[in-house]
Design a protein around this motif. Sequence first.
Motif, mmCIF file in Angstrom:
data_model
loop_
_atom_site.group_PDB
_atom_site.id
_atom_site.type_symbol
_atom_site.label_atom_id
_atom_site.label_comp_id
_atom_site.label_asym_id
_atom_site.label_seq_id
_atom_site.Cartn_x
_atom_site.Cartn_y
_atom_site.Cartn_z
ATOM 1 N N GLN A 16 -60.621 97.409 56.459
ATOM 2 C CA GLN A 16 -59.184 97.435 56.745
ATOM 3 C C GLN A 16 -58.708 98.850 57.097
ATOM 4 O O GLN A 16 -57.887 99.037 58.000
ATOM 5 C CB GLN A 16 -58.396 96.913 55.528
ATOM 6 C CG GLN A 16 -58.747 95.488 55.088
ATOM 7 C CD GLN A 16 -58.226 94.442 56.053
ATOM 8 O OE1 GLN A 16 -58.589 94.413 57.218
ATOM 9 N NE2 GLN A 16 -57.357 93.573 55.567
ATOM 10 N N ARG A 17 -59.231 99.835 56.370
ATOM 11 C CA ARG A 17 -58.846 101.224 56.646
ATOM 12 C C ARG A 17 -59.306 101.652 58.035
ATOM 13 O O ARG A 17 -58.567 102.332 58.763
ATOM 14 C CB ARG A 17 -59.439 102.166 55.584
ATOM 15 C CG ARG A 17 -58.673 102.185 54.273
ATOM 16 C CD ARG A 17 -59.089 103.383 53.428
ATOM 17 N NE ARG A 17 -60.468 103.294 53.007
ATOM 18 C CZ ARG A 17 -60.870 102.752 51.863
ATOM 19 N NH1 ARG A 17 -59.974 102.226 51.033
ATOM 20 N NH2 ARG A 17 -62.146 102.713 51.552
ATOM 21 N N ALA A 22 -57.776 102.994 63.679
ATOM 22 C CA ALA A 22 -57.880 102.762 65.123
ATOM 23 C C ALA A 22 -56.583 102.203 65.693
ATOM 24 O O ALA A 22 -56.229 102.504 66.847
ATOM 25 C CB ALA A 22 -59.028 101.801 65.405
ATOM 26 N N ALA A 23 -55.870 101.390 64.918
ATOM 27 C CA ALA A 23 -54.667 100.721 65.419
ATOM 28 C C ALA A 23 -53.615 101.720 65.891
ATOM 29 O O ALA A 23 -52.827 101.420 66.799
ATOM 30 C CB ALA A 23 -54.095 99.814 64.336
ATOM 31 N N VAL A 448 -59.102 110.805 68.687
ATOM 32 C CA VAL A 448 -60.188 109.926 68.216
ATOM 33 C C VAL A 448 -61.376 110.803 67.848
ATOM 34 O O VAL A 448 -61.983 111.436 68.703
ATOM 35 C CB VAL A 448 -60.584 108.892 69.290
ATOM 36 C CG1 VAL A 448 -61.791 108.085 68.829
ATOM 37 C CG2 VAL A 448 -59.417 107.965 69.587
ATOM 38 N N GLU A 449 -61.701 110.823 66.557
ATOM 39 C CA GLU A 449 -62.650 111.808 66.050
ATOM 40 C C GLU A 449 -64.083 111.300 65.943
ATOM 41 O O GLU A 449 -64.995 112.095 65.725
ATOM 42 C CB GLU A 449 -62.181 112.296 64.675
ATOM 43 C CG GLU A 449 -60.808 112.986 64.720
ATOM 44 C CD GLU A 449 -60.295 113.317 63.327
ATOM 45 O OE1 GLU A 449 -60.784 112.697 62.357
ATOM 46 O OE2 GLU A 449 -59.420 114.188 63.219
ATOM 47 N N ALA A 455 -64.857 102.452 68.579
ATOM 48 C CA ALA A 455 -65.339 101.064 68.639
ATOM 49 C C ALA A 455 -64.258 100.095 68.175
ATOM 50 O O ALA A 455 -64.050 99.033 68.781
ATOM 51 C CB ALA A 455 -66.594 100.906 67.789
ATOM 52 N N PHE A 456 -63.549 100.454 67.093
ATOM 53 C CA PHE A 456 -62.452 99.601 66.618
ATOM 54 C C PHE A 456 -61.332 99.527 67.655
ATOM 55 O O PHE A 456 -60.749 98.464 67.869
ATOM 56 C CB PHE A 456 -61.922 100.109 65.280
ATOM 57 C CG PHE A 456 -62.601 99.520 64.074
ATOM 58 C CD1 PHE A 456 -62.094 98.388 63.467
ATOM 59 C CD2 PHE A 456 -63.745 100.098 63.552
ATOM 60 C CE1 PHE A 456 -62.713 97.829 62.354
ATOM 61 C CE2 PHE A 456 -64.378 99.557 62.446
ATOM 62 C CZ PHE A 456 -63.863 98.410 61.846
ATOM 63 N N ILE A 457 -61.017 100.644 68.305
ATOM 64 C CA ILE A 457 -59.993 100.637 69.358
ATOM 65 C C ILE A 457 -60.414 99.688 70.481
ATOM 66 O O ILE A 457 -59.609 98.886 70.973
ATOM 67 C CB ILE A 457 -59.773 102.055 69.918
ATOM 68 C CG1 ILE A 457 -59.144 102.963 68.860
ATOM 69 C CG2 ILE A 457 -58.879 102.020 71.159
ATOM 70 C CD1 ILE A 457 -59.133 104.435 69.250
#
Length: 474
Positions: A16-17, A22-23, A448-449, A455-457
């Motif tokens: 979830q984190r 990414a959200a 984005v680090e 990948a989540f994005i």
Amino acid sequence: MATENAENNSFFLSVQRNFEKAARHTIFDRGILDQIKACNSILRIKFPVKIGEDVEVIEAYRVQHSHHKLPCKGGIRFSMEVDQEEVMALAALMTYKCAIVNVPFGGGKGGIKIDTKKYTVFELEKITRRYTSELCKKNFIGPGIDVPAPDYGTSAREMSWIVDTYSSLFPNDINAQACVTGKPISQGGVRGRTEATGLGVFFGVREACSFKEDMEKIGLTAGISGKRIIVQGLGNVGYHTAKYFQDAGATLVGLIEFDGAIYDENGLDVDAVQAHRKATGSILNYAGAVSMSDPAQGLEKPCDILIPAALESVIDKNNAERIQARIIGEAANGPLTSEADEILQSKGVMVIPDIYLNAGGVTVSYFEWLKSLSHVRYGRLEKRFSENMYKELIDIIESTTEKQVSKLERKMILRGPDEIDLVHSGLEDTMIGAYREIRDIYMAEPGVEDLRTAAFICAINKIGVAYQELGIFP
């Protein structure tokens, strides 16, 4: 029990984190993000099974995380660690994983809370068939609804029991074989499924190592050849991963199993280690290698690439600082905790995330599902045509050049693609294309680090667009 739940909650909350991290980099409003994040359907069941002279009540789950595309897809695991939080986390990862590799499924996952060592094959079959009948009653299985697959503690054997039970309950469904994947070949399985996840891991890491500028940032040269590899876990995924790296010219310096680890800077041969393990019952005391009774020590030995291919959370805040690898390829689900992720990122370690890297299994499962629906083996319609075309080309070349192609060259050129060739080719193309999508986001998106966030994005963007196109949201 409290400790077990805390660990599983930690895994679920970690997913979830990562989603929320990414959200922030996406354009979707909170409503769509909440829908993407939520588990849509959760089935928790208890059913009685006669075991010996007694009746046991078996606890089991099936979670359908997302219905933005159907069917849902995800494995079934048999383990005493199974609980609702774990299955929810794994189902969510399946949703994102399918989106990343462009497989048109929603995520799902199932589990039965049993210790498989305590039951005979006949008893496991009874449990599996009863579980399947419960899924059928609740409409949680079907070629267009929800398609399970093997996972920890299950194999093609259990899938054959499931497809047989489903077929007996729905005798008029001509697509019944597509209700599960990971089946035996004789039951409609696809060649190449066994090694799919390990081969996908290899393709993914190989692609990551192909970018010279990325490798220079972490102090490595481009390519796989000569890289020092440590693999944790010698199950199906770990063995095939190690084998493909070894065949590609990498040096397998370490192997880790539940009872210990072995390390040899000059290189190990995975097949020889497997033979030693079969003869002695352990990988320890393999000739020429240093043996360690604590498996965790193996993770901390010098290497270029570390592949955790076994359990969740094996690298945490307590040992992350001691990890010497420059690349970590997450072949297992959730092998790094959130705290470990942060420590490794601060050290400049490249982490190739699980939601991309171990998607080889679901990619080839997709190919198997398509095969079961089409009722045609891959290559059947084109193998002979390709061979005839290649023969005509060779004849033209020979007549034009007045030189003969050798028998070996002729044999190699004339071979049309078999099913396994097409499956491996499709998997390779999928893993290469997906990595490049993730890398493009990582390189272009400000703030984005790491590759995990990218990948989540990538997943959220694809799922969000799918929901918008469904017309559910204004």
